[in-house]
Design an enzyme around this catalytic site. Structure first.
Site, PDB file in Angstrom:
ATOM      1  N   PRO A  85       0.833  -1.208   0.000  1.00  0.00           N
ATOM      2  CG  PRO A  85      -0.814  -1.597   1.592  1.00  0.00           C
ATOM      3  CD  PRO A  85       0.504  -2.103   1.108  1.00  0.00           C
ATOM      4  CD  GLU A  86       3.140   2.718  -4.311  1.00  0.00           C
ATOM      5  OE1 GLU A  86       3.255   3.868  -4.777  1.00  0.00           O
ATOM      6  OE2 GLU A  86       3.383   1.700  -4.988  1.00  0.00           O
TER       7      GLU A  86
END
Length: 263
Positions: free
Chosen positions: A2-3
């Site tokens: 996840p960014e």
């Protein structure tokens, strides 16, 4: 992993569920990964912020719970086979789901990040105050490839593999270009492309890839993956020129780009 868009989406979905609520119990069997969680029990959630890829839960009595989702972590309203932490709330339960177990939780005195050195080293927030001059200066001061600079988290906090590739494509810049080689006009184009990619991704709830590991806390997948121009599209036609997308490794990470549009 996840960014920024996925973590920001998670923050926005969790905030109305948790603000003002007490964390009655935090249950898990891994005190090395989930540190000092007993210090958060009985505390209320005052606010929930994001810094890069970290979630920062401001708690009563001067405590703070810091969460990093790792590669596959996320919050769920329902228990899953990979639920690693259970948060017992006043009005229900919340679960930290993490198939590969790279996620981490720390409970610290607010702002005391000695155990979390990366958090103290993060660069500016690309969706916050993100002026161009320091961004340009950082580029001109480095011989490293553009993709590697993004992965270090000092150029812009929260940007990783997916959104670095997409921003570089949108700006028409090769991921192997040294930062110092960019003209001011090219750097400005990249600065604008980065913001636009991230804003669009947040608006669409982030990217859910083929492994389906990322979902929003309510189980809804992200939608930005449908707009990926290069990431994960090796061998497929470039949406601009029709040529094949290539994949190579930069700074140890798979990197997707169009050799014609990003010459």
């Amino acid at each position: 992993m996840p960014e920024l868009p996925e973590v920001e989406t998670t923050r926005r979905k969790l905030l109305p569920l948790l603000r003002g609520k007490a964390l009655l119990k935090i249950l898990h069997q891994d005190p090395l990964r989930y540190r000092n969680t007993g210090e958060a029990e009985g505390k209320r959630v005052l606010d929930l912020e994001r810094r890069g890829k970290f979630l920062l839960f401001a708690l009563t009595e001067g405590k703070e719970m810091v969460v990093h989702l790792g590669m596959t972590g996320g919050f769920r309203k329902e228990k899953t086979p990979h639920a690693r932490v259970e948060f017992v709330l006043e009005d229900g339960h919340l679960f930290f789901h993490d198939p590969r177990r790279f996620g981490r939780i720390w409970v610290v005195e607010r702002g005391a990040y000695g155990e979390i050195p990366l958090l103290a080293r993060l660069g500016p927030e690309p969706l916050g105050a993100f002026p161009f001059p320091p961004f340009y200066k950082a580029l001109k001061g480095s011989r490293k490839p553009l993709k590697a600079l993004f992965l270090e988290q000092r150029l812009a906090a929260g940007v990783g593999n997916i959104y670095a590739d997409e921003a570089l494509f949108r700006a028409g810049l090769n991921p192997l270009r040294p930062g110092q080689s960019l003209s001011e006009a090219e750097a400005f184009r990249l600065h604008q492309a980065l913001r636009s990619v991230l804003e669009e991704a947040v608006a669409l709830g982030g990217s859910t890839l083929s492994d389906k590991t990322y979902q929003q806390p309510d189980g809804v997948p992200g939608g930005f993956q449908a707009r990926h121009a290069v990431y994960g599209r090796k061998g497929l036609p470039c949406p601009r020129c029709g040529g094949p997308i290539l994949r190579l490794r930069v700074a140890g990470r798979g990197t997707h780009f169009c050799p014609r549009c990003q010459a």
